[in-house]
Design an enzyme around this catalytic site. Sequence first.
Site, PDB file in Angstrom:
ATOM      1  N   GLY A 165      13.586   8.239  -1.809  1.00  0.00           N
ATOM      2  CA  GLY A 165      13.136   8.478  -0.440  1.00  0.00           C
ATOM      3  C   GLY A 165      11.632   8.677  -0.363  1.00  0.00           C
ATOM      4  O   GLY A 165      11.138   9.532   0.368  1.00  0.00           O
ATOM      5  N   ALA A 175       8.645   3.656  -0.237  1.00  0.00           N
ATOM      6  CA  ALA A 175       9.451   2.435  -0.377  1.00  0.00           C
ATOM      7  C   ALA A 175      10.863   2.651   0.168  1.00  0.00           C
ATOM      8  O   ALA A 175      11.387   1.808   0.906  1.00  0.00           O
ATOM      9  CB  ALA A 175       9.503   2.024  -1.849  1.00  0.00           C
ATOM     10  N   VAL A 233       1.127   9.600  -2.536  1.00  0.00           N
ATOM     11  CA  VAL A 233      -0.166   8.981  -2.219  1.00  0.00           C
ATOM     12  C   VAL A 233       0.111   7.570  -1.708  1.00  0.00           C
ATOM     13  O   VAL A 233       1.254   7.127  -1.694  1.00  0.00           O
ATOM     14  CB  VAL A 233      -1.120   8.914  -3.436  1.00  0.00           C
ATOM     15  N   LYS A 261      -8.199   0.862   9.974  1.00  0.00           N
ATOM     16  CA  LYS A 261      -8.935   0.330   8.820  1.00  0.00           C
ATOM     17  C   LYS A 261      -9.361  -1.100   9.140  1.00  0.00           C
ATOM     18  O   LYS A 261      -8.526  -1.934   9.477  1.00  0.00           O
ATOM     19  CB  LYS A 261      -8.041   0.357   7.586  1.00  0.00           C
ATOM     20  N   PRO A 317     -14.167  -7.535   4.767  1.00  0.00           N
ATOM     21  CA  PRO A 317     -13.560  -7.296   6.077  1.00  0.00           C
ATOM     22  C   PRO A 317     -12.199  -7.962   6.231  1.00  0.00           C
ATOM     23  O   PRO A 317     -11.901  -8.946   5.552  1.00  0.00           O
ATOM     24  CB  PRO A 317     -14.557  -7.980   7.021  1.00  0.00           C
ATOM     25  N   LEU A 330       7.169   1.422  -6.580  1.00  0.00           N
ATOM     26  CA  LEU A 330       6.644   1.661  -7.924  1.00  0.00           C
ATOM     27  C   LEU A 330       7.625   1.251  -9.017  1.00  0.00           C
ATOM     28  O   LEU A 330       7.220   0.971 -10.137  1.00  0.00           O
ATOM     29  CB  LEU A 330       6.250   3.134  -8.072  1.00  0.00           C
ATOM     30  N   THR A 350      -2.542  -2.841  -1.840  1.00  0.00           N
ATOM     31  CA  THR A 350      -1.495  -3.868  -1.763  1.00  0.00           C
ATOM     32  C   THR A 350      -0.073  -3.364  -2.029  1.00  0.00           C
ATOM     33  O   THR A 350       0.883  -4.112  -1.824  1.00  0.00           O
ATOM     34  CB  THR A 350      -1.807  -5.000  -2.760  1.00  0.00           C
ATOM     35  N   ILE A 381       1.919  -1.007  -0.622  1.00  0.00           N
ATOM     36  CA  ILE A 381       2.807  -0.887   0.543  1.00  0.00           C
ATOM     37  C   ILE A 381       3.127  -2.291   1.062  1.00  0.00           C
ATOM     38  O   ILE A 381       4.242  -2.574   1.488  1.00  0.00           O
ATOM     39  CB  ILE A 381       2.179   0.026   1.613  1.00  0.00           C
TER      40      ILE A 381
HETATM   41  C1  FAD Z   1      -2.915   6.831  -7.203  1.00  0.00           C
HETATM   42  C2  FAD Z   1      -2.197   5.945  -6.263  1.00  0.00           C
HETATM   43  C3  FAD Z   1      -2.810   5.532  -5.082  1.00  0.00           C
HETATM   44  C4  FAD Z   1      -2.145   4.667  -4.210  1.00  0.00           C
HETATM   45  N1  FAD Z   1      -2.774   4.217  -3.091  1.00  0.00           N
HETATM   46  C5  FAD Z   1      -2.178   3.271  -2.329  1.00  0.00           C
HETATM   47  C6  FAD Z   1      -2.809   2.740  -1.185  1.00  0.00           C
HETATM   48  O1  FAD Z   1      -3.897   3.145  -0.802  1.00  0.00           O
HETATM   49  N2  FAD Z   1      -2.167   1.775  -0.498  1.00  0.00           N
HETATM   50  C7  FAD Z   1      -0.944   1.319  -0.866  1.00  0.00           C
HETATM   51  O2  FAD Z   1      -0.417   0.394  -0.237  1.00  0.00           O
HETATM   52  N3  FAD Z   1      -0.295   1.865  -1.908  1.00  0.00           N
HETATM   53  C8  FAD Z   1      -0.885   2.810  -2.646  1.00  0.00           C
HETATM   54  N4  FAD Z   1      -0.222   3.351  -3.705  1.00  0.00           N
HETATM   55  C9  FAD Z   1       1.144   2.971  -3.957  1.00  0.00           C
HETATM   56  C10 FAD Z   1       2.078   3.764  -3.083  1.00  0.00           C
HETATM   57  O3  FAD Z   1       1.859   5.124  -3.263  1.00  0.00           O
HETATM   58  C11 FAD Z   1       3.484   3.435  -3.482  1.00  0.00           C
HETATM   59  O4  FAD Z   1       3.664   2.064  -3.401  1.00  0.00           O
HETATM   60  C12 FAD Z   1       4.450   4.050  -2.549  1.00  0.00           C
HETATM   61  O5  FAD Z   1       4.203   5.397  -2.385  1.00  0.00           O
HETATM   62  C13 FAD Z   1       5.842   3.803  -3.006  1.00  0.00           C
HETATM   63  O6  FAD Z   1       6.283   4.788  -3.858  1.00  0.00           O
HETATM   64  P1  FAD Z   1       7.812   4.796  -4.143  1.00  0.00           P
HETATM   65  O7  FAD Z   1       8.521   5.091  -2.872  1.00  0.00           O
HETATM   66  O8  FAD Z   1       8.145   3.544  -4.860  1.00  0.00           O
HETATM   67  O9  FAD Z   1       8.015   5.968  -5.204  1.00  0.00           O
HETATM   68  P2  FAD Z   1       8.011   7.565  -5.048  1.00  0.00           P
HETATM   69  O10 FAD Z   1       7.139   8.043  -3.982  1.00  0.00           O
HETATM   70  O11 FAD Z   1       7.749   8.083  -6.440  1.00  0.00           O
HETATM   71  O12 FAD Z   1       9.497   7.936  -4.649  1.00  0.00           O
HETATM   72  C14 FAD Z   1      10.552   7.934  -5.590  1.00  0.00           C
HETATM   73  C15 FAD Z   1      11.798   8.501  -4.950  1.00  0.00           C
HETATM   74  O13 FAD Z   1      12.887   8.386  -5.864  1.00  0.00           O
HETATM   75  C16 FAD Z   1      13.589   9.592  -5.920  1.00  0.00           C
HETATM   76  N5  FAD Z   1      14.239   9.705  -7.216  1.00  0.00           N
HETATM   77  C17 FAD Z   1      13.746   9.370  -8.433  1.00  0.00           C
HETATM   78  N6  FAD Z   1      14.645   9.644  -9.399  1.00  0.00           N
HETATM   79  C18 FAD Z   1      15.733  10.150  -8.787  1.00  0.00           C
HETATM   80  C19 FAD Z   1      16.991  10.645  -9.231  1.00  0.00           C
HETATM   81  N7  FAD Z   1      17.301  10.697 -10.528  1.00  0.00           N
HETATM   82  N8  FAD Z   1      17.858  11.104  -8.320  1.00  0.00           N
HETATM   83  C20 FAD Z   1      17.573  11.088  -6.991  1.00  0.00           C
HETATM   84  N9  FAD Z   1      16.400  10.636  -6.505  1.00  0.00           N
HETATM   85  C21 FAD Z   1      15.485  10.183  -7.395  1.00  0.00           C
HETATM   86  C22 FAD Z   1      12.531  10.670  -5.668  1.00  0.00           C
HETATM   87  O14 FAD Z   1      13.105  11.846  -5.208  1.00  0.00           O
HETATM   88  C23 FAD Z   1      11.694   9.982  -4.585  1.00  0.00           C
HETATM   89  O15 FAD Z   1      12.287  10.215  -3.338  1.00  0.00           O
HETATM   90  C24 FAD Z   1      -0.849   4.235  -4.548  1.00  0.00           C
HETATM   91  C25 FAD Z   1      -0.218   4.698  -5.698  1.00  0.00           C
HETATM   92  C26 FAD Z   1      -0.879   5.538  -6.566  1.00  0.00           C
HETATM   93  C27 FAD Z   1      -0.180   5.997  -7.796  1.00  0.00           C
END
Ligand code: FAD
Length: 521
Positions: free
Chosen positions: A22, A25, A57, A88, A106, A343, A354, A356
């Site tokens: 949650g 993504a 983040v 932006k 841009p 991720l 990129t 998101i």
């Molecule tokens: C330093 C940094 C800067 C970034 N800046 C940008 C930006 O400027 N622009 C952009 O587009 N993207 C950016 N990103 C990427 C962006 O943050 C991610 O693409 C986005 O947040 C997606 O994360 P996620 O949902 O895949 O993972 P997460 O946010 O890590 O969510 C993972 C989820 O899985 C759940 N989960 C994991 N294991 C279990 C389990 N065993 N049981 C139950 N639940 C579980 C967690 O509870 C959580 O809800 C950045 C990333 C980083 C690291």
Amino acid sequence: MNDSDSAGDGIRDIERVVIVGGGTAGWMAAAALSRFLDNGRRQIHLVESDAIGTVGVGEATIPPILNFNAMLDLNENEFLRATQGTIKLGIEFVNWGGLGERYFHPFGSYGQDLHGIPFHQLWLREQARGEPGYISDFSMSAAAAAGRRFGRPSREARAPLSEMLYAFHFDASLYARFLRGEAEKRGVRRHEGRIVHVHRHGESGDVASVELESGERIAGELFIDCSGFRALLIGETLGVGYEDWSEWLPVDRAIPVPTASHGSPDPFTRSTAHGAGWQWRIPLQHRTGNGHVYCSEFIGDDEAESVLMANLESEAIAERRVIRFTTGRRKQSWSHNVVCLGLSSGFLEPLESTSIHLVQNGIQRLLALFPDHPVSPIERDEYNRGMKNLYEDIRDFIILHYKATRRDDTPFWRHVAAMDIPATLQRKIDLWRLHGRIFREGAELFGVTSWVAVMLGQNVWPGRHDPIADTLDEDKVAQAMAQMRQGYRAAAMALPSQEEFLRAAGAWAASDVRPQPIAAR
Ligand SMILES: Cc1cc2nc3c(=O)[nH]c(=O)nc-3n(C[C@H](O)[C@H](O)[C@H](O)COP(=O)(O)OP(=O)(O)OC[C@H]3O[C@@H](n4cnc5c(N)ncnc54)[C@H](O)[C@@H]3O)c2cc1C
């Protein structure tokens, strides 16, 4: 036979989709899938664990997000208010081409082509004979950004305002919360708890259900792995490997730190190169997002933190944490009945915002290829082919920022300037160096303007311009360019500041609560 088994060959509709995770993504997927799939027959479940949390983040986006918002019928002002969002218009790059240099990448396009000849070729020709000004003077988004202004172009807007293209900065946690509200309104069922076991079908090896600590089992026919860097289903369970791209993109750590707002927010992201990486600055309504992305082979965590702290505009409002990653991608984005997003599917550093977009594109691609149960390998392969191309195109564009530098002041910059690059990128650079030619190929995300902005911004000059540009009358071209430049400047100056715009549009968060610096707590 199931009601929906119309063909009578065991193929039927998918009835239960399970999203694991949650974060950004997971809730993007839940909001979009519920908009299109939850037609009474299908159920969408989402599992997340508060104990594990999200990466939290990811605050800058690119223009296709407008399309995602439109797909979800989101009201843009409401969305900006709920996420403390800002506009932006592009990215300002500082110290990338050389120390002390800056340029703007841009959104939108540069100028107007004349007689089918790309505008940048006209600019290059003028550059060779006179002083046409910066190329960013010929972009509506760049001109507005330079004046820190914004106005939303209406459908009826005419050039040059109609050329303004924009995206958003927002608070990642608030964005996930906002989308959660949208998804739950449309019937997505949320399950809180840590997944401790993944059950698979004996014969097919497909994922059958996930089991929570509480013993609850959530079964489905299609699983979306949004579990973050853990890649719980696609990696840990199905064993799909990871393609490591750190030979080209060696940065592997980030320290994010929000700071108190520093005046009225700028409508652009800033990326400042340091000795072994770079720092982002993303102005939101209530605070500014900052972070140092760096390569641990060339700088330690403590020093990276000191560099970051020394380059903040105001006080930090959260403690430091170090995020580790390996740039690259999952070898298959869809394996068996599991599609990975976010991720878990790979990570390219956030230099061009990129990630998101990759989530958004993965969702839209999945909807376009939504399978039956069991999944057909034909649709799965098509999905994987598209995601591979998208990842590789973005990878090449990001590598360009490192390779195309004149910096040699630190071992990190000497390393990236000398490294080998993918043949696909080398071909683009070679073609550009001859006559400044760039072509958008296939479904490439970054178009001609983006490549031209970075090439010129980082001092990669072509030997000469395209000779076809010489077929136009010099004086007429110079006159047309002067008019364009004046038009962009005048249109920009007529706009309000972005804060004035957001307040007038009702997009400024009502509670003007600005977080306190940690020192003041
Ligand atoms: C330093 C940094 C800067 C970034 N800046 C940008 C930006 O400027 N622009 C952009 O587009 N993207 C950016 N990103 C990427 C962006 O943050 C991610 O693409 C986005 O947040 C997606 O994360 P996620 O949902 O895949 O993972 P997460 O946010 O890590 O969510 C993972 C989820 O899985 C759940 N989960 C994991 N294991 C279990 C389990 N065993 N049981 C139950 N639940 C579980 C967690 O509870 C959580 O809800 C950045 C990333 C980083 C690291």
